[in-house]
Design a protein around this motif. Structure first.
Motif: not given
Length: 339
Positions: A239-244, A278-285, A316-322
């Motif tokens: 997968x990719x990682x995008x700017x919010x 910090x990797x916290x989910x702000x919004x989910x589509x 930011x994304x890698x704070x999730x550790x997924x």
């Protein structure tokens, strides 16, 4: 090897400089060939006279073919490029850079390619090539690979080659994506990767994003249920990682969503989730496809993202550790270390 390289730098600094220059020329021709001398000189920012001299040497030693269309590597040129790969990583200090990023993000594996994809387009293709090289090293027969959309994933698909050691692999889109540019949709990328890899593929024809009512209706469809089961059981996810903000605007998010993303200081986006630093989910589509919790069942989750401007989003994304693997470029890697 490190001690030998340090010794060579002291005793034969010119030899290492020439090796790096010739490696750079061979490497770029492999990626972009057939290519002319002038175009090569412009793209690698080297003087045309110097390029001509080095090309003559490489051609006379059987590493290059020069045709009316341009220069291409011979089989011998390809072989020597592969043999020099690890050595040149050490010489350039990329092994140290990869380890530093790996320690910073707490991941299993990091691959860094030269350059900055913010400045030069071909660096994205080089990340794609590195991602394919990694996939070839881990994939086994009959495995399922889930792929997201985006420009980085399009570069991965472009560089895909047949998977001789991983027969009958199944490629699936990680999520729906109608509404994106066709060439950047997960379905398009998934099909291209499967065709080039001599694998199979299944597609997911659903819009992204969806209203709650549409979502509940679509996931009840038997054909969608079947593909969703394949996606959620994928052995490998890439997968990719995008700017919010860039991703929100590209998906034509409503003013309300844009305000929520801005107010929450969202930095990155992946799989339809927007994260702060910090990797916290702000919004989910609301999307049909892989959810964050599904990633735990995959053996390997590979993120491909580069460019200095993407460093904050990657962090930011890698704070999730997924995800446990990152393929990136020199620009992003150095910025990550500075962060």
């Amino acid at each position: 090897m490190r001690a030998l390289i340090d010794l060579q730098k002291k005793l034969f600094p010119d030899v290492l400089e020439v090796m790096q220059r010739r490696y750079k020329i061979l490497h770029y021709i492999q990626l972009m060939g057939p290519i002319g001398r002038r175009s090569l000189a412009d793209n690698i920012e080297m003087g045309e006279r110097l390029v001509r001299s080095e090309v003559d040497f490489l051609n006379s030693n059987g590493f290059l073919d020069i045709t009316a269309k341009g220069m291409m590597l011979t089989t011998e040129g390809t072989n020597i490029l592969e043999q020099l790969g690890e050595f040149m990583k050490e010489v350039s200090g990329f092994s140290v850079l990869e380890q530093s990023v790996k320690d910073k993000l707490h991941v299993d594996h990091v691959i860094v390619v030269p350059g900055n994809s913010d400045e030069v387009d071909w660096v994205k293709q080089e990340m794609g090539k590195a991602a394919i090289g990694f996939l070839r090293s881990i994939l086994k027969n009959n495995q399922t690979i889930a792929v997201t959309g985006g420009t980085s994933m399009a570069a991965v698909a472009e560089m895909m080659t047949p998977l001789e050691n991983a027969k009958d692999c199944m490629f699936v889109p990680a999520r729906g994506g109608l509404g994106e540019r066709v060439e950047n949709q997960a379905n398009t990328i998934c099909a291209e990767m499967a065709n080039k890899a001599n694998g199979e593929y299944r597609l997911l024809h659903v819009p992204d994003p969806l209203s709650e009512e549409s979502y509940q209706s679509i996931i009840g469809e038997p054909s969608v249920k079947e593909i969703l089961q394949l996606i959620r059981q994928a052995d490998v996810v890439i997968h990719g990682i995008g700017d919010a903000m860039t991703m929100a605007e590209r998906r034509k998010a409503s003013d309300e969503v844009l305000q929520r993303i801005q107010a929450g200081n969202a930095v990155s986006e992946a799989f339809g989730y927007y994260f702060n630093k910090t990797g916290e989910v702000i919004h989910k589509v609301r999307t049909v496809g892989l959810q964050l919790e599904d990633l735990f069942s995959s053996q390997c989750v590979v993120a491909v993202a580069g460019g200095t401007s993407k460093a904050k989003a990657i962090m930011s994304y890698f704070q999730q550790g997924k995800s446990n693997v990152l393929v990136t470029d020199e620009g992003a890697a150095k910025e990550l270390i500075r962060e």
